[in-house]
Write an enzyme that holds these catalytic residues in place. Sequence first.
Site, PDB file in Angstrom:
ATOM      1  N   GLU A 192     -37.151 -13.470 -15.737  1.00  0.00           N
ATOM      2  CA  GLU A 192     -35.915 -13.529 -16.485  1.00  0.00           C
ATOM      3  C   GLU A 192     -35.161 -14.830 -16.219  1.00  0.00           C
ATOM      4  O   GLU A 192     -35.057 -15.295 -15.091  1.00  0.00           O
ATOM      5  CB  GLU A 192     -35.059 -12.334 -16.057  1.00  0.00           C
ATOM      6  N   ASP A 238     -33.601 -16.624   2.706  1.00  0.00           N
ATOM      7  CA  ASP A 238     -33.510 -18.073   2.481  1.00  0.00           C
ATOM      8  C   ASP A 238     -32.189 -18.359   1.771  1.00  0.00           C
ATOM      9  O   ASP A 238     -32.149 -18.942   0.698  1.00  0.00           O
ATOM     10  CB  ASP A 238     -34.701 -18.547   1.641  1.00  0.00           C
TER      11      ASP A 238
END
Length: 299
Positions: free
Chosen positions: A100, A205
């Site tokens: 997406e 992260d």
Amino acid sequence: MEHSNLLAPRIADITGCTVVRTKTLSESAMAKVDLLELDRATPLSAHPTENSPPHNRVIAKQSQNGDAGIEGLMLRRLAKISPIPYPAVLFCDDNLLVMEYIAANGNAGQSGLRDLAALLAAQHNVTAPDFGFDFDTLIGGLPQPNPATHNWCDFFREHRLLFMANRARKNGNLPGSLHHRLEKLCTKLGEFIPPDTKPSLLHGDLWGGNILYHQGRLAALIDPSVYFGDAETELAFGTLFGDLTSDFFQHYQQHRKIDPDFFVNRRDLYNLYPLLVHARLFGGSYIHAIDRTLRQLQF
């Protein structure tokens, strides 16, 4: 990696739509990321809202290292167990991830920080019996082992600090003297880390480039390195480049308590892991940052 005139027919096969425009967003030795506009919308969003734009655009990430499938698995898992929006995955194999497109104009403001704080705290409340994950993941394209481990000190020592230090040493980016000091620190982790640390679901992260804001709201997090670990490691990583500010922490603490000792010692301790990742990848100034951090911790 596939040339755009080869990628477009493949995307058409996957989506059932015609690609009308392609734009390369980034390209490196590890991956190429393209934004593709389709002739009609596709129902991709895992977290649709009234303000969601029609999904006639998708992101295609081609991996040179054959690790696109791992990122796809992480995103699909996070879509199931995290309250945070992540890009929905339409297709993935070892070499290609189609997901997406998330609209993001970068407008955060206080409302965006409140969103991030509330949703990240909620994700950190997602727990598991052990630290690790049920498959190994990646960080910066590097392997990140996640064997189920009951004790956080053991996990952080063996599968984060020593694992990445050994990789950086073998690569020639970490001097032997620093490696030795890290090993000494690893024998004393119990002096810094509480024994009752609980597993939290981590993005893994969390820096500014992986946080997408749109019109004053958190739009999504991208590029995860997911595992269950101490939530403080996530908070520490977010301060490494100044992305999580004091305003964020004020909002976060309204939802989830932060031990004051985090800011005294553990933030620096936990940031050794992303510094080792960067040292393995880039060397240079990150070696000096590791040296400074070890001195601050008196090693």
